[in-house]
Design a protein around this motif. Structure first.
Motif, PDB file in Angstrom:
ATOM      1  N   PHE A   4       0.861  -1.170   0.000  1.00 19.18           N
ATOM      2  CA  PHE A   4       0.000   0.000   0.000  1.00 19.18           C
ATOM      3  C   PHE A   4       0.895   1.216   0.000  1.00 19.18           C
ATOM      4  N   GLU A   5       0.802   2.006  -1.062  1.00 24.41           N
ATOM      5  CA  GLU A   5       1.624   3.192  -1.249  1.00 24.41           C
ATOM      6  C   GLU A   5       3.102   2.873  -1.054  1.00 24.41           C
ATOM      7  N   GLY A   6       3.535   1.738  -1.611  1.00 29.47           N
ATOM      8  CA  GLY A   6       4.943   1.367  -1.610  1.00 29.47           C
ATOM      9  C   GLY A   6       5.425   0.589  -0.401  1.00 29.47           C
ATOM     10  N   LYS A   7       4.592   0.431   0.606  1.00 30.43           N
ATOM     11  CA  LYS A   7       4.992  -0.285   1.818  1.00 30.43           C
ATOM     12  C   LYS A   7       4.275  -1.627   1.876  1.00 30.43           C
ATOM     13  N   GLN A   8       5.041  -2.690   2.176  1.00 33.68           N
ATOM     14  CA  GLN A   8       4.425  -4.010   2.279  1.00 33.68           C
ATOM     15  C   GLN A   8       3.553  -4.063   3.517  1.00 33.68           C
ATOM     16  N   ILE A   9       2.308  -4.489   3.320  1.00 27.51           N
ATOM     17  CA  ILE A   9       1.378  -4.538   4.445  1.00 27.51           C
ATOM     18  C   ILE A   9       0.871  -5.937   4.745  1.00 27.51           C
ATOM     19  N   LYS A  10       1.008  -6.850   3.769  1.00 30.57           N
ATOM     20  CA  LYS A  10       0.492  -8.192   4.003  1.00 30.57           C
ATOM     21  C   LYS A  10       1.202  -9.190   3.106  1.00 30.57           C
ATOM     22  N   MET A  11       1.396 -10.400   3.639  1.00 26.76           N
ATOM     23  CA  MET A  11       1.965 -11.510   2.879  1.00 26.76           C
ATOM     24  C   MET A  11       0.938 -12.640   2.904  1.00 26.76           C
ATOM     25  N   ILE A  12       0.613 -13.155   1.737  1.00 26.38           N
ATOM     26  CA  ILE A  12      -0.395 -14.211   1.632  1.00 26.38           C
ATOM     27  C   ILE A  12       0.284 -15.462   1.101  1.00 26.38           C
ATOM     28  N   ARG A  13      -0.068 -16.609   1.693  1.00 30.81           N
ATOM     29  CA  ARG A  13       0.570 -17.868   1.340  1.00 30.81           C
ATOM     30  C   ARG A  13      -0.465 -18.937   0.994  1.00 30.81           C
ATOM     31  N   ASP A  14       0.042 -20.032   0.453  1.00 30.48           N
ATOM     32  CA  ASP A  14      -0.693 -21.273   0.230  1.00 30.48           C
ATOM     33  C   ASP A  14      -1.969 -21.092  -0.593  1.00 30.48           C
ATOM     34  N   LYS A  15      -3.051 -21.699  -0.148  1.00 24.24           N
ATOM     35  CA  LYS A  15      -4.314 -21.714  -0.901  1.00 24.24           C
ATOM     36  C   LYS A  15      -4.887 -20.312  -1.095  1.00 24.24           C
ATOM     37  N   GLU A  16      -4.756 -19.486  -0.083  1.00 17.11           N
ATOM     38  CA  GLU A  16      -5.281 -18.120  -0.183  1.00 17.11           C
ATOM     39  C   GLU A  16      -4.562 -17.358  -1.301  1.00 17.11           C
ATOM     40  N   ALA A  17      -3.251 -17.557  -1.421  1.00 18.59           N
ATOM     41  CA  ALA A  17      -2.475 -16.903  -2.478  1.00 18.59           C
ATOM     42  C   ALA A  17      -2.904 -17.418  -3.854  1.00 18.59           C
ATOM     43  N   GLU A  18      -3.131 -18.713  -3.958  1.00 19.28           N
ATOM     44  CA  GLU A  18      -3.573 -19.292  -5.227  1.00 19.28           C
ATOM     45  C   GLU A  18      -4.926 -18.721  -5.645  1.00 19.28           C
ATOM     46  N   ARG A  19      -5.850 -18.607  -4.691  1.00 19.11           N
ATOM     47  CA  ARG A  19      -7.176 -18.047  -5.000  1.00 19.11           C
ATOM     48  C   ARG A  19      -7.064 -16.584  -5.438  1.00 19.11           C
ATOM     49  N   LEU A  20      -6.218 -15.821  -4.751  1.00 17.45           N
ATOM     50  CA  LEU A  20      -6.056 -14.410  -5.111  1.00 17.45           C
ATOM     51  C   LEU A  20      -5.471 -14.267  -6.516  1.00 17.45           C
ATOM     52  N   ILE A  21      -4.459 -15.052  -6.828  1.00 17.78           N
ATOM     53  CA  ILE A  21      -3.849 -14.990  -8.155  1.00 17.78           C
ATOM     54  C   ILE A  21      -4.874 -15.345  -9.233  1.00 17.78           C
ATOM     55  N   ALA A  22      -5.703 -16.351  -8.969  1.00 20.29           N
ATOM     56  CA  ALA A  22      -6.743 -16.744  -9.929  1.00 20.29           C
ATOM     57  C   ALA A  22      -7.755 -15.616 -10.129  1.00 20.29           C
ATOM     58  N   LYS A  23      -8.165 -14.971  -9.030  1.00 20.92           N
ATOM     59  CA  LYS A  23      -9.139 -13.872  -9.132  1.00 20.92           C
ATOM     60  C   LYS A  23      -8.550 -12.692  -9.886  1.00 20.92           C
ATOM     61  N   ILE A  24      -7.291 -12.382  -9.618  1.00 17.29           N
ATOM     62  CA  ILE A  24      -6.639 -11.262 -10.309  1.00 17.29           C
ATOM     63  C   ILE A  24      -6.496 -11.566 -11.790  1.00 17.29           C
ATOM     64  N   SER A  25      -6.194 -12.803 -12.123  1.00 15.77           N
ATOM     65  CA  SER A  25      -6.065 -13.189 -13.532  1.00 15.77           C
ATOM     66  C   SER A  25      -7.357 -12.961 -14.304  1.00 15.77           C
ATOM     67  N   LYS A  26      -8.487 -13.170 -13.640  1.00 10.45           N
ATOM     68  CA  LYS A  26      -9.785 -12.985 -14.300  1.00 10.45           C
ATOM     69  C   LYS A  26     -10.084 -11.524 -14.610  1.00 10.45           C
ATOM     70  N   VAL A  27      -9.635 -10.610 -13.740  1.00  9.88           N
ATOM     71  CA  VAL A  27      -9.989  -9.191 -13.906  1.00  9.88           C
ATOM     72  C   VAL A  27      -8.774  -8.300 -14.153  1.00  9.88           C
ATOM     73  N   GLU A  28      -7.674  -8.879 -14.628  1.00 11.38           N
ATOM     74  CA  GLU A  28      -6.438  -8.108 -14.745  1.00 11.38           C
ATOM     75  C   GLU A  28      -6.533  -6.921 -15.703  1.00 11.38           C
ATOM     76  N   ASN A  29      -7.498  -6.921 -16.607  1.00 13.40           N
ATOM     77  CA  ASN A  29      -7.666  -5.797 -17.530  1.00 13.40           C
ATOM     78  C   ASN A  29      -8.379  -4.615 -16.883  1.00 13.40           C
ATOM     79  N   ASN A  30      -9.049  -4.836 -15.765  1.00  6.53           N
ATOM     80  CA  ASN A  30      -9.786  -3.780 -15.077  1.00  6.53           C
ATOM     81  C   ASN A  30      -9.019  -3.392 -13.809  1.00  6.53           C
ATOM     82  N   ILE A  31      -8.290  -2.298 -13.860  1.00  7.56           N
ATOM     83  CA  ILE A  31      -7.420  -1.887 -12.757  1.00  7.56           C
ATOM     84  C   ILE A  31      -8.207  -1.645 -11.480  1.00  7.56           C
ATOM     85  N   THR A  32      -9.389  -1.067 -11.596  1.00  5.99           N
ATOM     86  CA  THR A  32     -10.197  -0.787 -10.410  1.00  5.99           C
ATOM     87  C   THR A  32     -10.614  -2.078  -9.720  1.00  5.99           C
ATOM     88  N   GLU A  33     -10.959  -3.102 -10.482  1.00 11.07           N
ATOM     89  CA  GLU A  33     -11.344  -4.386  -9.900  1.00 11.07           C
ATOM     90  C   GLU A  33     -10.153  -5.036  -9.183  1.00 11.07           C
TER      91      GLU A  33
END
Length: 83
Positions: free
Chosen positions: A29-58
């Motif tokens: 957030f504004e250049g500072k690391q605020i959270k580290m996500i691992r394992d299944k949660e990270a996989e789900r986040l990457i999948a969700k971002i891949s779906k909406v990567e063209n929409n910056i606001t999403e």
């Protein structure tokens, strides 16, 4: 998106993320690391971002939701910051 981002903060792109070697995701957030996500949660986040990567606001909204309510107004200012 009108009711979610009334002040248009997400259009300023305050959040960023980085996928690390071991599959972890670092969220910034504004250049500072605020959270580290691992394992299944990270996989789900990457999948969700891949779906909406063209929409910056999403993408910004996904990152904001996963970080939760981390700003409460009582954060300390750095030594070099003026009040």
């Amino acid at each position: 998106m009108g009711e979610i981002d009334k002040r248009k903060r997400l259009s300023e792109e305050p959040f960023a993320f980085e996928v690390r070697k071991k599959g972890t995701v670092a969220i910034f957030f504004e250049g500072k690391q605020i959270k580290m996500i691992r394992d299944k949660e990270a996989e789900r986040l990457i999948a969700k971002i891949s779906k909406v990567e063209n929409n910056i606001t999403e993408v910004q909204l996904l990152l904001a939701k996963i970080t939760g309510n981390f700003k409460h107004g009582n954060e300390k200012l750095g030594k070099n910051k003026s009040k």
